[in-house]
Write an enzyme that holds these catalytic residues in place. Structure first.
Site, short mmCIF file in Angstrom:
data_model
loop_
_atom_site.label_atom_id
_atom_site.label_comp_id
_atom_site.label_asym_id
_atom_site.label_seq_id
_atom_site.Cartn_x
_atom_site.Cartn_y
_atom_site.Cartn_z
N ASN A 102 -3.90 -5.04 -1.36
CA ASN A 102 -5.31 -4.71 -1.17
C ASN A 102 -5.47 -3.57 -0.16
O ASN A 102 -4.49 -2.96 0.27
CB ASN A 102 -6.09 -5.97 -0.74
CG ASN A 102 -5.60 -6.51 0.60
OD1 ASN A 102 -4.95 -5.81 1.38
ND2 ASN A 102 -5.91 -7.76 0.86
N SER A 145 -6.24 1.14 -11.48
CA SER A 145 -5.50 1.51 -12.68
C SER A 145 -6.37 2.34 -13.62
O SER A 145 -7.60 2.26 -13.58
CB SER A 145 -5.04 0.23 -13.37
OG SER A 145 -4.07 0.51 -14.32
N GLN A 158 -6.64 -1.87 -19.81
CA GLN A 158 -6.79 -1.40 -18.43
C GLN A 158 -8.03 -2.00 -17.78
O GLN A 158 -8.02 -2.38 -16.61
CB GLN A 158 -6.91 0.14 -18.35
CG GLN A 158 -5.65 0.86 -18.69
CD GLN A 158 -4.49 0.41 -17.82
OE1 GLN A 158 -4.57 0.47 -16.60
NE2 GLN A 158 -3.42 -0.06 -18.45
N HIS A 200 -8.02 -5.28 -15.74
CA HIS A 200 -7.34 -5.39 -14.44
C HIS A 200 -8.32 -5.63 -13.30
O HIS A 200 -8.12 -6.48 -12.45
CB HIS A 200 -6.54 -4.13 -14.12
CG HIS A 200 -5.15 -4.15 -14.65
ND1 HIS A 200 -4.23 -5.08 -14.25
CD2 HIS A 200 -4.52 -3.36 -15.56
CE1 HIS A 200 -3.08 -4.86 -14.88
NE2 HIS A 200 -3.23 -3.83 -15.69
N GLU A 252 -2.90 7.98 -14.78
CA GLU A 252 -1.73 7.10 -14.64
C GLU A 252 -1.05 6.89 -16.00
O GLU A 252 0.15 7.02 -16.14
CB GLU A 252 -2.22 5.77 -14.07
CG GLU A 252 -1.12 4.76 -13.80
CD GLU A 252 -1.69 3.40 -13.38
OE1 GLU A 252 -2.92 3.20 -13.54
OE2 GLU A 252 -0.93 2.55 -12.91
N HIS A 253 -1.86 6.50 -17.01
CA HIS A 253 -1.34 6.26 -18.35
C HIS A 253 -2.06 7.18 -19.35
O HIS A 253 -3.28 7.26 -19.32
CB HIS A 253 -1.62 4.82 -18.81
CG HIS A 253 -1.12 3.77 -17.86
ND1 HIS A 253 -1.97 3.07 -17.03
CD2 HIS A 253 0.12 3.30 -17.61
CE1 HIS A 253 -1.26 2.19 -16.32
NE2 HIS A 253 0.00 2.31 -16.64
N ASP A 296 3.98 -1.88 -19.58
CA ASP A 296 3.77 -2.76 -18.43
C ASP A 296 4.86 -3.82 -18.31
O ASP A 296 5.11 -4.33 -17.22
CB ASP A 296 2.42 -3.48 -18.55
CG ASP A 296 1.26 -2.56 -18.27
OD1 ASP A 296 1.46 -1.56 -17.55
OD2 ASP A 296 0.15 -2.84 -18.76
N GLU A 348 15.18 35.10 16.11
CA GLU A 348 14.26 33.98 16.33
C GLU A 348 14.23 33.55 17.80
O GLU A 348 13.55 32.59 18.14
CB GLU A 348 14.66 32.79 15.44
CG GLU A 348 14.37 33.04 13.96
CD GLU A 348 14.58 31.80 13.09
OE1 GLU A 348 15.08 30.79 13.61
OE2 GLU A 348 14.22 31.87 11.89
N HIS A 362 21.95 28.97 19.44
CA HIS A 362 22.34 28.91 18.03
C HIS A 362 23.34 30.02 17.73
O HIS A 362 24.39 29.78 17.12
CB HIS A 362 21.10 29.10 17.13
CG HIS A 362 20.24 27.89 17.00
ND1 HIS A 362 19.53 27.34 18.04
CD2 HIS A 362 19.94 27.10 15.93
CE1 HIS A 362 18.86 26.28 17.63
NE2 HIS A 362 19.09 26.11 16.34
#
Lengths: 429, 429
Positions: B213, B236, B258, B261, B326-327, B360, B414, B419
């Site tokens: 959640n 979804s 869907q 859901h 998503e799908h 799924d 730089e 270095h």
């Protein structure tokens, strides 16, 4: 500098403190950053102009909002020839290493007659944050921009603060070389907000990468999910595993190459010879005295430096895995056997002739690497950070008869009847 | 349900509103979550016990902190045979698809004599959040746990709230089948905090994945960087591209799979036949009336459902890319040609016999996919989410002579002399 010996009774505890000390900014800028992002989202360019006047001390309408391609090209053409050749060599080697990272698409049909696969695509647009001032490194621009271009990103946008309006010509030259498409003279959290939300002038991007201060890092974290971002970066660090056959001043130079980045940087030496440990400590003092960056490097070394002597290098991999350091240098007779036992590290530098700094510039692999023990779960920047994968599935009637009933059973058990129905309505048809 | 026609004058504007509407929780739980995480960090198990009593209404010392392996095995053994076979088929197909994702290590020496490579390792430990109540899906457990095990994760930890102490036997059965190593009866933001920081009872993990959640999602976001996390997930969504040759009730069932859901889920149909659009709208009403999940599905469809008719499917890829759903189901004569033009989608379902619900459960590819237009920049869950890459570099004296001087030039430009020194001290030696 903290001097530890693995045979001392308090070693485990002292080492655990080194591991758990993250050396990261404790400043809580979350609320400030949230307010800045809200302002950019609501007022767009007007917010950018106000915040640039406030933080960078110049008027974007006067200094210009962006740097055009001709100016970047001119900066590149004006480079001193040795430097230009060095930048070109770096770009070419970075490009070659990253080109080999391009992932392969998949497309196959399995024994059940189900066609399955995955297709990789580049994101449409990427934004690169380039810090102003001390940390404005052309090498960093190449390390972020080239993987994006290799991935196939069509629109590559740089944002960079230009305090008092001053630009860094080396950064502009690198932008030209890397094929950057837009350069905007805005920095700070508001620049990250502009990249994520878009403004009238700056179109939004899909991914934001690049180093920045605490405000920039917090802005990226808050915008994670609105855009993709690279890993949160902390202070740089190196772990050098070296035996007494290395000239002490070489190892000292390697340790200081991290220390000079920032007072919060950390350099750690593990050696199997206590006398050699002392010799390196002495060499560090000699090297420090000759450095133009002495002040920063000395503070880092004094506060965060660690030298550990161990009875045998057999103990080193466990210590290295606990530290999960950004850079691990292994300067021993058989570096390979130690590397095989090190699971958590950003990048490993093998042998006596591989100082970490070659990886910062010209070796080819990315120098954007996980810090603060994040090598336990994250990787250096790669072309994959600018790409994403779409899976695909194709069934015919026979394949659906074969595997569909199982899906119906599971959907019903989960209390999702419409899921079950979308399959059963196609069965026995 | 919103009915749009691409030929209407206001279409572009109305479609832009569909794209920009994220349907995501506006509840600001950041401060609540920060307080909970602080509590878990400071008080560990005592905080978990208090928060579980408060939110889930049971005393962990009485109900038990964890569910042991024998209990999970017993739940699996007690499964009705059809369901057990379905779960086994799903696990087997998910395992096969993800095994092929295992990345290859690289190790080569280039023309300059520089040895370069990359080694992939699994993270040591991963934590999976499994929601309680309505969204406690065994399929979701398989989709998270199996990629982790395929990656080689040695310690796989499930946290799941058990309101009033009640466990979901299907989830326990799936945990047994997937090889989960620990199951803890804690949920909410505090469970995510326990996974990231560790407590006396629960050892910390490196990566946390799994749905939850708003509190769980915010906890993951706040802990990003302390641990690795999977992408932030929103409601979804499905985009169905279908021609009039599909039986309307089939497409209606797909849309409702869907919608059932959650009321915030979104189902969108694009068709090239306005009369067919009406037929599907009618079929949706018929299907709805027969659904046990009618209330949720109807609310989702009424509030968030969209039907768009276009003059030609040639218009569909641009709309699909803007939605970055998503799908995406493509039920047309030549789904392949449309798929090739869709760059942004979590997963694509090709042809008339590939209802999204097979993906799924049993097709094999992961069902944890980017929502809320995040397919523009992120991918479905994969073994790579449980692995990380260590690059390595090895030079000998000749290779350092070849590329070292360029690195020296760049380091000096730089302003990083240490270095440069770490390389120059090894040149001409």
């Amino acid at each position: 500098m903290l001097r530890l010996s693995a045979k001392d009774p308090g070693f485990a505890e002292a080492f655990a403190r080194v591991v758990s000390d993250r050396r990261e900014s404790a400043v809580d800028v979350a609320a400030d950053v949230a307010a800045i992002l809200r302002d950019v989202r609501e007022r767009g360019d007007a917010a950018l102009a106000d915040l640039t006047a406030k933080f960078d001390g110049h008027d974007l309408d006067q200094t210009g909002w962006n740097v055009d391609a001709a100016t970047c090209k001119a900066a590149f053409d004006a480079l001193e020839p040795t430097l230009r050749a060095a930048l070109e060599l770096a770009a070419e080697r970075i490009r070659a290493y990253h080109a080999a990272q391009l992932p392969e698409n998949r497309d196959y049909t399995d024994a059940a007659g189900v066609r399955l696969g995955a297709t990789w695509n580049a994101v449409d647009a990427a934004g690169l944050y380039v810090p102003g001032g001390r940390a404005a490194y052309p090498s960093s621009l190449l390390m972020n921009a080239i993987p994006a271009k290799v991935a196939g990103v069509e629109r590559l946008v740089v944002v960079t603060p230009t305090p008092k309006g001053e630009v860094n010509p080396l950064v502009l030259a690198a932008a030209h070389l890397a094929g950057v498409d837009e350069v905007w003279r805005v920095g700070g959290a508001h620049a990250v907000g502009a990249l994520a939300y878009g403004t009238d002038r700056i179109a939004p991007v899909d991914v934001v990468t690049g180093p920045g201060n605490a405000w920039v890092a917090e802005a990226k974290r808050q915008l994670y999910g609105v855009v993709g971002i690279d890993m949160v970066a902390g202070p740089s660090e190196i772990l050098v595993i070296a035996d007494a056959k290395n000239e002490p001043r070489r190892i000292a130079a390697d340790l200081l190459s991290q220390a000079e980045h920032d007072p919060t940087s950390q350099s750690i030496l593990i050696t199997d010879d206590a006398a050699y440990a002392d010799a390196v400590a002495e060499a560090v003092e000699l090297e420090l005295a000759a450095l133009a960056t002495e002040k920063t490097a000395r503070e880092s070394w004094n506060v965060n430096g660690v030298i550990i002597d161990v009875a045998s290098f057999d103990e080193a991999p466990a210590l290295a895995n606990a530290l999960a350091a950004e850079h691990v240098e292994i300067a021993t007779d058989d570096p390979e056997s130690l590397m095989r036992r090190i699971r958590h590290a950003g990048s490993v530098f093998l042998g006596r002739m591989t100082p970490e700094a070659v990886g910062d510039y010209v070796a080819g692999p990315n120098h954007v690497l996980p810090t603060g023990r994040r090598a336990r779960f994250s990787s250096g920047l790669s072309v994959l950070d600018f790409m994403k994968r779409t899976s695909f599935i194709q069934l015919d009637a026979a394949a659906l008869e074969a595997i569909g009933p199982a899906a119906v059973a599971l959907a019903e058990a989960e209390g999702l009847p419409a899921h079950a129905r979308s399959i059963s309505v196609r069965l026995n048809s």
